[in-house]
Design an enzyme around this catalytic site. Structure first.
Site, PDB file in Angstrom:
ATOM      1  N   GLY A  41      44.077  48.599  30.458  1.00 47.47           N
ATOM      2  CA  GLY A  41      45.244  48.811  31.316  1.00 47.47           C
ATOM      3  C   GLY A  41      46.458  47.966  30.973  1.00 47.47           C
ATOM      4  O   GLY A  41      46.895  47.905  29.822  1.00 47.47           O
ATOM      5  N   ASP A  58      34.986  35.189  32.739  1.00 46.42           N
ATOM      6  CA  ASP A  58      35.257  35.705  34.078  1.00 46.42           C
ATOM      7  C   ASP A  58      36.248  34.728  34.720  1.00 46.42           C
ATOM      8  O   ASP A  58      35.983  33.508  34.735  1.00 46.42           O
ATOM      9  CB  ASP A  58      33.933  35.752  34.853  1.00 46.42           C
ATOM     10  CG  ASP A  58      34.074  36.360  36.241  1.00 46.42           C
ATOM     11  OD1 ASP A  58      35.140  36.196  36.874  1.00 46.42           O
ATOM     12  OD2 ASP A  58      33.097  36.971  36.702  1.00 46.42           O
ATOM     13  N   VAL A  59      37.363  35.217  35.239  1.00 46.13           N
ATOM     14  CA  VAL A  59      38.376  34.295  35.789  1.00 46.13           C
ATOM     15  C   VAL A  59      37.880  33.553  37.040  1.00 46.13           C
ATOM     16  O   VAL A  59      38.513  32.607  37.486  1.00 46.13           O
ATOM     17  CB  VAL A  59      39.726  34.987  36.094  1.00 46.13           C
ATOM     18  CG1 VAL A  59      40.369  35.520  34.814  1.00 46.13           C
ATOM     19  CG2 VAL A  59      39.589  36.074  37.148  1.00 46.13           C
ATOM     20  N   GLY A 119      42.683  41.461  37.518  1.00 46.86           N
ATOM     21  CA  GLY A 119      42.660  41.794  38.940  1.00 46.86           C
ATOM     22  C   GLY A 119      41.782  43.006  39.173  1.00 46.86           C
ATOM     23  O   GLY A 119      41.532  43.790  38.253  1.00 46.86           O
ATOM     24  N   TYR A 175      43.851  42.755  49.056  1.00 46.29           N
ATOM     25  CA  TYR A 175      44.671  42.933  47.848  1.00 46.29           C
ATOM     26  C   TYR A 175      46.109  42.516  48.129  1.00 46.29           C
ATOM     27  O   TYR A 175      46.693  41.724  47.377  1.00 46.29           O
ATOM     28  CB  TYR A 175      44.601  44.391  47.399  1.00 46.29           C
ATOM     29  CG  TYR A 175      45.255  44.667  46.066  1.00 46.29           C
ATOM     30  CD1 TYR A 175      44.545  44.522  44.881  1.00 46.29           C
ATOM     31  CD2 TYR A 175      46.579  45.105  45.980  1.00 46.29           C
ATOM     32  CE1 TYR A 175      45.125  44.795  43.646  1.00 46.29           C
ATOM     33  CE2 TYR A 175      47.170  45.385  44.760  1.00 46.29           C
ATOM     34  CZ  TYR A 175      46.435  45.231  43.597  1.00 46.29           C
ATOM     35  OH  TYR A 175      47.021  45.509  42.382  1.00 46.29           O
ATOM     36  N   LYS A 180      48.006  39.295  46.419  1.00 48.39           N
ATOM     37  CA  LYS A 180      49.195  39.486  45.583  1.00 48.39           C
ATOM     38  C   LYS A 180      50.401  38.744  46.160  1.00 48.39           C
ATOM     39  O   LYS A 180      51.199  38.178  45.411  1.00 48.39           O
ATOM     40  CB  LYS A 180      49.499  40.979  45.427  1.00 48.39           C
ATOM     41  CG  LYS A 180      48.444  41.744  44.627  1.00 48.39           C
ATOM     42  CD  LYS A 180      48.386  41.250  43.185  1.00 48.39           C
ATOM     43  CE  LYS A 180      47.457  42.096  42.321  1.00 48.39           C
ATOM     44  NZ  LYS A 180      47.347  41.569  40.939  1.00 48.39           N
TER      45      LYS A 180
HETATM   46  N1  LIG Z   1      47.337  49.939  37.865  1.00 50.46           N
HETATM   47  C1  LIG Z   1      48.234  49.751  38.817  1.00 50.46           C
HETATM   48  O1  LIG Z   1      48.820  50.695  39.349  1.00 50.46           O
HETATM   49  C2  LIG Z   1      48.570  48.348  39.252  1.00 50.46           C
HETATM   50  C3  LIG Z   1      49.607  48.194  40.183  1.00 50.46           C
HETATM   51  C4  LIG Z   1      49.952  46.927  40.594  1.00 50.46           C
HETATM   52  C5  LIG Z   1      49.278  45.829  40.092  1.00 50.46           C
HETATM   53  N2  LIG Z   1      48.270  46.005  39.205  1.00 50.46           N
HETATM   54  C6  LIG Z   1      47.598  44.811  38.713  1.00 50.46           C
HETATM   55  O2  LIG Z   1      47.555  44.820  37.311  1.00 50.46           O
HETATM   56  C7  LIG Z   1      46.487  43.983  36.866  1.00 50.46           C
HETATM   57  C8  LIG Z   1      45.710  44.725  35.796  1.00 50.46           C
HETATM   58  O3  LIG Z   1      45.080  45.844  36.375  1.00 50.46           O
HETATM   59  P1  LIG Z   1      44.945  47.246  35.637  1.00 50.46           P
HETATM   60  O4  LIG Z   1      45.542  48.257  36.524  1.00 50.46           O
HETATM   61  O5  LIG Z   1      45.395  47.125  34.230  1.00 50.46           O
HETATM   62  O6  LIG Z   1      43.358  47.452  35.741  1.00 50.46           O
HETATM   63  P2  LIG Z   1      42.211  47.696  34.663  1.00 50.46           P
HETATM   64  O7  LIG Z   1      40.950  47.807  35.459  1.00 50.46           O
HETATM   65  O8  LIG Z   1      42.564  48.824  33.737  1.00 50.46           O
HETATM   66  O9  LIG Z   1      42.174  46.349  33.816  1.00 50.46           O
HETATM   67  C9  LIG Z   1      41.765  45.149  34.396  1.00 50.46           C
HETATM   68  C10 LIG Z   1      40.959  44.334  33.403  1.00 50.46           C
HETATM   69  O10 LIG Z   1      40.621  43.104  34.046  1.00 50.46           O
HETATM   70  C11 LIG Z   1      39.256  42.820  33.774  1.00 50.46           C
HETATM   71  N3  LIG Z   1      38.718  41.981  34.833  1.00 50.46           N
HETATM   72  C12 LIG Z   1      38.400  42.345  36.094  1.00 50.46           C
HETATM   73  N4  LIG Z   1      37.889  41.310  36.757  1.00 50.46           N
HETATM   74  C13 LIG Z   1      37.886  40.258  35.902  1.00 50.46           C
HETATM   75  C14 LIG Z   1      37.444  38.918  36.007  1.00 50.46           C
HETATM   76  N5  LIG Z   1      36.892  38.459  37.118  1.00 50.46           N
HETATM   77  N6  LIG Z   1      37.586  38.109  34.932  1.00 50.46           N
HETATM   78  C15 LIG Z   1      38.105  38.605  33.764  1.00 50.46           C
HETATM   79  N7  LIG Z   1      38.526  39.852  33.616  1.00 50.46           N
HETATM   80  C16 LIG Z   1      38.407  40.686  34.664  1.00 50.46           C
HETATM   81  C17 LIG Z   1      38.572  44.174  33.694  1.00 50.46           C
HETATM   82  O11 LIG Z   1      37.358  44.094  32.973  1.00 50.46           O
HETATM   83  C18 LIG Z   1      39.632  45.012  32.998  1.00 50.46           C
HETATM   84  O12 LIG Z   1      39.479  44.978  31.595  1.00 50.46           O
HETATM   85  C19 LIG Z   1      45.676  43.639  38.108  1.00 50.46           C
HETATM   86  O13 LIG Z   1      46.024  42.329  38.535  1.00 50.46           O
HETATM   87  C20 LIG Z   1      46.160  44.658  39.119  1.00 50.46           C
HETATM   88  O14 LIG Z   1      46.013  44.218  40.443  1.00 50.46           O
HETATM   89  C21 LIG Z   1      47.893  47.244  38.776  1.00 50.46           C
END
Ligand SMILES: NC(=O)c1ccc[n+]([C@@H]2O[C@H](COP(=O)([O-])OP(=O)(O)OC[C@H]3O[C@@H](n4cnc5c(N)ncnc54)[C@H](O)[C@@H]3O)[C@@H](O)[C@H]2O)c1
Length: 276
Positions: A22, A68-69, A97, A178, A182
């Site tokens: 992502g 893992d964070v 996240g 969430y 945030k």
């Molecule tokens: N996708 C959206 O629309 C959106 C909108 C607002 C904010 N966000 C934020 O963007 C960030 C990335 O999310 P994304 O949408 O790319 O999701 P995603 O699930 O595609 O990618 C998230 C990655 O984080 C990793 N991850 C999860 N928990 C973890 C942990 N405890 N330690 C290490 N790695 C971990 C997962 O394995 C995954 O590879 C997040 O903080 C999310 O809240 C996403």
């Protein structure tokens, strides 16, 4: 001033948490394509290895690390190793996240947004609450702390936190933890920015709207959800990871040198309201 060097991140040592998928993967791809050296940190060992190998095959300077964070000792180790590998840590994306599970309504958009009993406050379990706070807020704190240990002595750095439009605008389809995490991450970003400004370290946040990633089991890949949400977004389309690359590069690069403590929303206008 040489304007052509404003976006030059060549040689920058960079880490991205949640870098295997992502938005984190997009940050890593953007920085690496611009010549930075990138460590993708993720708990998904298979995915992080696969992505690092894919990007290496494209000639990019990318490595993977598993942590893992929520395991702060393991996270420290991964960030220390990346900094030692590069001999410097210039940029840290505190990004990992998770989706918090069900909110108190059951649809992302549209007139029909029925209440969901399972998402009601009275039934919100401590376990669900604590897990989201632990990853989406405490993980950001631990990442910024580990990065600052490397950046402050060099009096240079860029810490970039992924918050969300949901840090500001309550989105009832998303569980309450969430929004809370945030908003907390955004104010932590303000605090750290104030503390580190005198050391040449900027700390900012990217607040995405609706992006198609694998979060929450990849619910955003559903075309019906995309169509419904796009209708409400003033630009009438959802966001894709490529949409975030320019902002990531801007905040990591000399171009944003004098900007700190800011959250930049990137949402196609979604936070403004519904237009047509
Ligand atoms: N996708 C959206 O629309 C959106 C909108 C607002 C904010 N966000 C934020 O963007 C960030 C990335 O999310 P994304 O949408 O790319 O999701 P995603 O699930 O595609 O990618 C998230 C990655 O984080 C990793 N991850 C999860 N928990 C973890 C942990 N405890 N330690 C290490 N790695 C971990 C997962 O394995 C995954 O590879 C997040 O903080 C999310 O809240 C996403």
């Amino acid at each position: 001033m040489n304007v052509s060097e404003l976006f030059d991140v060549a040689g920058f040592g960079t880490i991205v948490t949640g870098g295997a998928s992502g938005l984190g993967l997009a940050y890593g791809e953007a920085l690496a394509a611009a010549g930075a050296r990138v460590t993708l940190i993720d708990l998904d060992s298979g995915a992080v290895e696969a992505q690092a190998l894919r990007l290496q095959a494209e000639g990019l300077d990318v490595r993977g690390a598993v942590a893992d964070v929520t395991d702060h000792a393991a996270l420290d180790r991964a960030i220390d190793e990346a900094a030692a590998h590069y001999g410097r840590l210039d940029v840290a994306f505190a990004n990992a996240g998770i989706d918090p599970g069900v909110g108190f309504v059951g649809a992302w958009a549209g007139g029909e947004r029925p209440r969901v009993e399972e998402g009601a406050l009275e039934l919100y379990s401590d376990e669900r609450w604590n897990r989201v706070i632990d990853i989406n807020l405490n993980g950001i704190f631990a990442t910024a702390r580990a990065a600052a240990r490397h950046m402050r002595p060099r009096r240079f750095g860029r810490i970039i936190v992924t918050t969300s439009l949901a840090a500001t605008k309550v989105e009832p389809v998303i569980g309450a933890a969430y929004m809370t995490a945030k908003a907390g991450a955004r104010h932590l970003m303000h605090t750290v920015a104030l503390e580190l400004a005198a050391y040449g370290i900027t700390v900012n946040a990217i607040a995405p709207g609706f992006f198609i990633t694998n979060i929450g089991g990849g619910h955003a890949h559903n075309p019906d959800v995309q169509t419904a949400v796009a209708k409400d977004i003033p630009m009438h389309r959802v966001g894709w990871p490529d949409d975030i690359k320019g902002l990531a590069l801007f905040l990591a690069s000399p171009a944003s040198e004098y900007i700190t403590g800011q959250e930049i929303v990137i949402d196609g206008g979604w936070g403004l309201g519904v237009a047509d």
